[in-house]
Scaffold this motif. Sequence first.
Motif, short mmCIF file in Angstrom:
data_model
loop_
_atom_site.label_atom_id
_atom_site.label_comp_id
_atom_site.label_asym_id
_atom_site.label_seq_id
_atom_site.Cartn_x
_atom_site.Cartn_y
_atom_site.Cartn_z
N LEU A 21 -28.58 -102.03 -59.65
CA LEU A 21 -29.84 -102.43 -59.02
C LEU A 21 -30.47 -103.62 -59.73
O LEU A 21 -30.89 -104.59 -59.09
N ASP A 22 -30.52 -103.58 -61.05
CA ASP A 22 -31.10 -104.69 -61.80
C ASP A 22 -30.31 -105.98 -61.61
O ASP A 22 -30.89 -107.07 -61.50
N HIS A 23 -28.99 -105.86 -61.55
CA HIS A 23 -28.14 -107.04 -61.31
C HIS A 23 -28.44 -107.64 -59.93
O HIS A 23 -28.59 -108.86 -59.79
N LEU A 24 -28.56 -106.79 -58.93
CA LEU A 24 -28.88 -107.26 -57.58
C LEU A 24 -30.23 -107.97 -57.55
O LEU A 24 -30.36 -109.06 -56.96
N ILE A 25 -31.22 -107.42 -58.21
CA ILE A 25 -32.54 -108.05 -58.25
C ILE A 25 -32.46 -109.42 -58.91
O ILE A 25 -33.07 -110.39 -58.45
N ARG A 26 -31.67 -109.54 -59.98
CA ARG A 26 -31.54 -110.83 -60.67
C ARG A 26 -30.82 -111.88 -59.83
O ARG A 26 -30.94 -113.07 -60.08
N LEU A 27 -30.04 -111.44 -58.84
CA LEU A 27 -29.35 -112.38 -57.95
C LEU A 27 -30.23 -112.87 -56.80
O LEU A 27 -29.85 -113.82 -56.11
N LEU A 28 -31.38 -112.27 -56.58
CA LEU A 28 -32.22 -112.63 -55.44
C LEU A 28 -32.57 -114.12 -55.37
O LEU A 28 -32.52 -114.70 -54.29
N PRO A 29 -32.93 -114.79 -56.46
CA PRO A 29 -33.27 -116.21 -56.34
C PRO A 29 -32.14 -117.06 -55.77
O PRO A 29 -32.39 -118.04 -55.08
N GLU A 30 -30.89 -116.68 -56.04
CA GLU A 30 -29.75 -117.43 -55.52
C GLU A 30 -29.38 -116.99 -54.11
O GLU A 30 -28.87 -117.79 -53.32
N ALA A 31 -29.62 -115.74 -53.79
CA ALA A 31 -29.13 -115.17 -52.53
C ALA A 31 -30.15 -115.17 -51.40
O ALA A 31 -29.76 -115.06 -50.23
N LEU A 32 -31.41 -115.32 -51.72
CA LEU A 32 -32.46 -115.15 -50.71
C LEU A 32 -33.22 -116.45 -50.49
O LEU A 32 -33.69 -117.08 -51.44
N ALA A 33 -33.32 -116.86 -49.24
CA ALA A 33 -34.12 -118.05 -48.90
C ALA A 33 -35.57 -117.80 -49.28
O ALA A 33 -36.01 -116.66 -49.40
N ASP A 34 -36.33 -118.88 -49.47
CA ASP A 34 -37.72 -118.74 -49.88
C ASP A 34 -38.52 -117.84 -48.95
O ASP A 34 -39.40 -117.10 -49.39
N ASP A 35 -38.23 -117.92 -47.64
CA ASP A 35 -38.96 -117.08 -46.69
C ASP A 35 -38.13 -115.87 -46.24
O ASP A 35 -38.46 -115.20 -45.28
N GLY A 36 -37.07 -115.57 -47.00
CA GLY A 36 -36.17 -114.48 -46.63
C GLY A 36 -36.69 -113.11 -47.04
O GLY A 36 -37.65 -112.97 -47.80
N THR A 37 -36.02 -112.10 -46.53
CA THR A 37 -36.33 -110.70 -46.83
C THR A 37 -35.04 -109.99 -47.23
O THR A 37 -34.01 -110.16 -46.58
N ALA A 38 -35.12 -109.23 -48.30
CA ALA A 38 -33.99 -108.40 -48.73
C ALA A 38 -34.38 -106.95 -48.57
O ALA A 38 -35.56 -106.58 -48.71
N TYR A 39 -33.41 -106.11 -48.27
CA TYR A 39 -33.63 -104.67 -48.18
C TYR A 39 -32.76 -104.01 -49.24
O TYR A 39 -31.55 -104.24 -49.30
N ILE A 40 -33.41 -103.22 -50.08
CA ILE A 40 -32.73 -102.58 -51.20
C ILE A 40 -32.98 -101.08 -51.12
O ILE A 40 -34.11 -100.63 -50.91
#
Length: 114
Positions: A21-40
């Motif tokens: 989970l922590d690894h996934l959160i740390r990847l958000l800046p690279e994986a998610l557009a500025d106006d994007g939404t992630a579901y965890i």
Amino acid sequence: MDPFEQVVTHRPLDYWGRNLLDHLIRLLPEALADDGTAYILQLSIIGEQRTAQLLDQMGYQSRVVDFAFFESGGIFDDKSEQIARVEASSDAYHLSLGDTEMMVAYLLEVTRKR
């Protein structure tokens, strides 16, 4: 990962159950557009406070958009002592409904702070 068991894996110890989970959160800046939404999906047995803290440090906010209860049998029964240690040291928890052990799975909607 129970620190009292012998380690027979190449993976680093994960006492709290948070590595993925922590690894996934740390990847958000690279994986998610500025106006994007992630579901965890997050389980109650690993606690919410650290997730909120890490998301905040990374510039994100989250809200629970759904949740479900499910039995924590199988591998979770085998790790019940370790889960109890984590729960005693954090905000992690599970529920007992009669003789059935249950966890809560939370679906978090994650967006950049505005």
